[in-house]
Design a protein around this motif. Structure first.
Motif, PDB file in Angstrom:
ATOM      1  N   PRO A  89      98.045  54.139  35.945  1.00  0.00           N
ATOM      2  CA  PRO A  89      96.442  54.242  36.257  1.00  0.00           C
ATOM      3  C   PRO A  89      96.046  53.028  36.078  1.00  0.00           C
ATOM      4  O   PRO A  89      96.205  52.012  35.317  1.00  0.00           O
ATOM      5  N   ALA A  90      94.700  52.926  36.764  1.00  0.00           N
ATOM      6  CA  ALA A  90      93.855  51.711  36.713  1.00  0.00           C
ATOM      7  C   ALA A  90      92.481  52.051  36.143  1.00  0.00           C
ATOM      8  O   ALA A  90      92.353  53.383  35.990  1.00  0.00           O
ATOM      9  N   ARG A  91      91.688  51.207  35.657  1.00  0.00           N
ATOM     10  CA  ARG A  91      90.460  51.542  35.185  1.00  0.00           C
ATOM     11  C   ARG A  91      89.330  50.578  35.942  1.00  0.00           C
ATOM     12  O   ARG A  91      89.529  49.689  36.511  1.00  0.00           O
ATOM     13  N   ILE A  92      88.252  51.702  36.721  1.00  0.00           N
ATOM     14  CA  ILE A  92      87.460  50.992  37.546  1.00  0.00           C
ATOM     15  C   ILE A  92      86.024  51.168  36.599  1.00  0.00           C
ATOM     16  O   ILE A  92      85.829  52.154  36.104  1.00  0.00           O
ATOM     17  N   VAL A  93      85.538  49.801  36.550  1.00  0.00           N
ATOM     18  CA  VAL A  93      84.014  49.718  35.871  1.00  0.00           C
ATOM     19  C   VAL A  93      83.038  49.014  36.862  1.00  0.00           C
ATOM     20  O   VAL A  93      83.403  48.238  37.393  1.00  0.00           O
ATOM     21  N   ILE A  94      82.055  49.828  37.197  1.00  0.00           N
ATOM     22  CA  ILE A  94      80.808  49.344  37.901  1.00  0.00           C
ATOM     23  C   ILE A  94      79.798  49.325  36.993  1.00  0.00           C
ATOM     24  O   ILE A  94      79.419  50.286  36.332  1.00  0.00           O
ATOM     25  N   SER A  95      79.155  48.142  37.209  1.00  0.00           N
ATOM     26  CA  SER A  95      77.975  48.021  36.547  1.00  0.00           C
ATOM     27  C   SER A  95      76.802  47.487  37.406  1.00  0.00           C
ATOM     28  O   SER A  95      77.065  47.083  38.492  1.00  0.00           O
ATOM     29  N   ASP A  96      75.382  47.768  37.085  1.00  0.00           N
ATOM     30  CA  ASP A  96      74.499  47.764  37.932  1.00  0.00           C
ATOM     31  C   ASP A  96      74.005  46.174  37.908  1.00  0.00           C
ATOM     32  O   ASP A  96      74.731  45.222  37.233  1.00  0.00           O
ATOM     33  N   LEU A 103      79.719  53.496  35.758  1.00  0.00           N
ATOM     34  CA  LEU A 103      80.920  54.103  35.936  1.00  0.00           C
ATOM     35  C   LEU A 103      81.880  53.449  35.299  1.00  0.00           C
ATOM     36  O   LEU A 103      81.959  52.300  35.481  1.00  0.00           O
ATOM     37  N   ASN A 104      82.769  54.402  34.329  1.00  0.00           N
ATOM     38  CA  ASN A 104      83.826  53.634  33.838  1.00  0.00           C
ATOM     39  C   ASN A 104      84.891  54.880  33.965  1.00  0.00           C
ATOM     40  O   ASN A 104      84.655  55.896  32.986  1.00  0.00           O
ATOM     41  N   MET A 105      85.996  54.769  34.492  1.00  0.00           N
ATOM     42  CA  MET A 105      86.879  55.856  35.074  1.00  0.00           C
ATOM     43  C   MET A 105      88.184  55.338  34.778  1.00  0.00           C
ATOM     44  O   MET A 105      88.332  54.545  35.852  1.00  0.00           O
ATOM     45  N   ALA A 106      89.193  56.032  34.487  1.00  0.00           N
ATOM     46  CA  ALA A 106      90.424  55.723  34.911  1.00  0.00           C
ATOM     47  C   ALA A 106      90.919  56.375  36.129  1.00  0.00           C
ATOM     48  O   ALA A 106      90.384  57.468  36.361  1.00  0.00           O
ATOM     49  N   VAL A 107      91.728  55.893  37.046  1.00  0.00           N
ATOM     50  CA  VAL A 107      91.828  56.410  38.230  1.00  0.00           C
ATOM     51  C   VAL A 107      93.472  56.332  38.682  1.00  0.00           C
ATOM     52  O   VAL A 107      94.015  55.182  38.301  1.00  0.00           O
ATOM     53  N   SER A 108      93.771  57.199  39.576  1.00  0.00           N
ATOM     54  CA  SER A 108      95.134  56.794  40.251  1.00  0.00           C
ATOM     55  C   SER A 108      94.710  56.233  41.581  1.00  0.00           C
ATOM     56  O   SER A 108      93.672  56.600  42.172  1.00  0.00           O
ATOM     57  N   ILE A 109      95.397  55.494  42.257  1.00  0.00           N
ATOM     58  CA  ILE A 109      95.525  54.850  43.482  1.00  0.00           C
ATOM     59  C   ILE A 109      95.866  55.898  44.367  1.00  0.00           C
ATOM     60  O   ILE A 109      97.382  55.901  44.229  1.00  0.00           O
ATOM     61  N   ASP A 110      95.312  56.542  45.145  1.00  0.00           N
ATOM     62  CA  ASP A 110      95.990  57.557  46.074  1.00  0.00           C
ATOM     63  C   ASP A 110      96.369  57.077  47.702  1.00  0.00           C
ATOM     64  O   ASP A 110      97.468  57.483  48.102  1.00  0.00           O
ATOM     65  N   ASP A 127      91.258  54.661  48.059  1.00  0.00           N
ATOM     66  CA  ASP A 127      90.912  55.885  47.718  1.00  0.00           C
ATOM     67  C   ASP A 127      91.450  56.033  46.495  1.00  0.00           C
ATOM     68  O   ASP A 127      92.802  55.905  46.146  1.00  0.00           O
ATOM     69  N   MET A 128      90.749  56.683  45.435  1.00  0.00           N
ATOM     70  CA  MET A 128      91.165  57.062  44.214  1.00  0.00           C
ATOM     71  C   MET A 128      90.710  58.435  43.611  1.00  0.00           C
ATOM     72  O   MET A 128      89.610  59.186  44.152  1.00  0.00           O
ATOM     73  N   THR A 129      91.433  59.140  42.731  1.00  0.00           N
ATOM     74  CA  THR A 129      91.198  60.206  42.018  1.00  0.00           C
ATOM     75  C   THR A 129      91.295  59.851  40.382  1.00  0.00           C
ATOM     76  O   THR A 129      91.986  59.152  39.890  1.00  0.00           O
ATOM     77  N   GLU A 130      90.083  60.691  39.896  1.00  0.00           N
ATOM     78  CA  GLU A 130      90.298  60.236  38.270  1.00  0.00           C
ATOM     79  C   GLU A 130      91.576  60.659  37.664  1.00  0.00           C
ATOM     80  O   GLU A 130      92.235  61.555  38.133  1.00  0.00           O
TER      81      GLU A 130
END
Length: 141
Positions: A89-96, A103-110, A127-130
């Protein structure tokens, strides 16, 4: 906004060159059953969130880019292909714009698709899924 991907507890970090618009889907696994005289709605479990990003990896520095972003499109391609190959998995962190975490979420790359432009930039869709980490002994264990 800034989008950062990381793997293995920040062992490798990739700052995206720009933050495109994104949408997060948060579905609920609800069902409807037919009763004798009325339908019954059962509220199910929350499903895994999904999201998609589409933009491009630049081959040169643009004024609007994050200063921490790479200008080598192949570095991004290798990073995301490596995640898929390693099956991690990867982690995506989005800050304003005020550095607040959106957003701070572990994801699988689909799905990861990319297309080379004549100028060297590379268009992509990711495309990603939690991804939910399961502890030894079960989710509650």
């Amino acid at each position: 906004m800034e989008i950062v991907f990381s793997i293995n507890n920040n062992a490798e970090i990739m700052v995206m060159p720009a933050a495109p618009e994104f949408e997060i889907a948060e579905a609920q696994g609800n069902d409807t059953f037919q009763g004798l005289t009325v339908n019954i709605r059962m509220i199910g479990n929350k499903e895994l969130r999904t999201m998609s990003l589409s933009s491009f990896f630049p081959s040169k520095r643009y004024p609007w880019m994050s200063p921490y972003a790479d200008v080598n499109p192949q570095a991004y391609i290798d990073f995301f292909k490596s995640i898929k190959t390693q099956r991690i998995p990867a982690r995506i962190v989005i800050s304003d714009n005020n550095d607040r975490e959106v957003l701070n979420m572990a994801v699988s790359i689909d799905n990861f698709t990319y297309k080379y432009r004549k100028n060297g930039d590379v268009d992509y869709t990711l495309d990603m899924t939690e991804y939910v980490f399961v502890k030894a002994g079960g989710i509650n264990g």
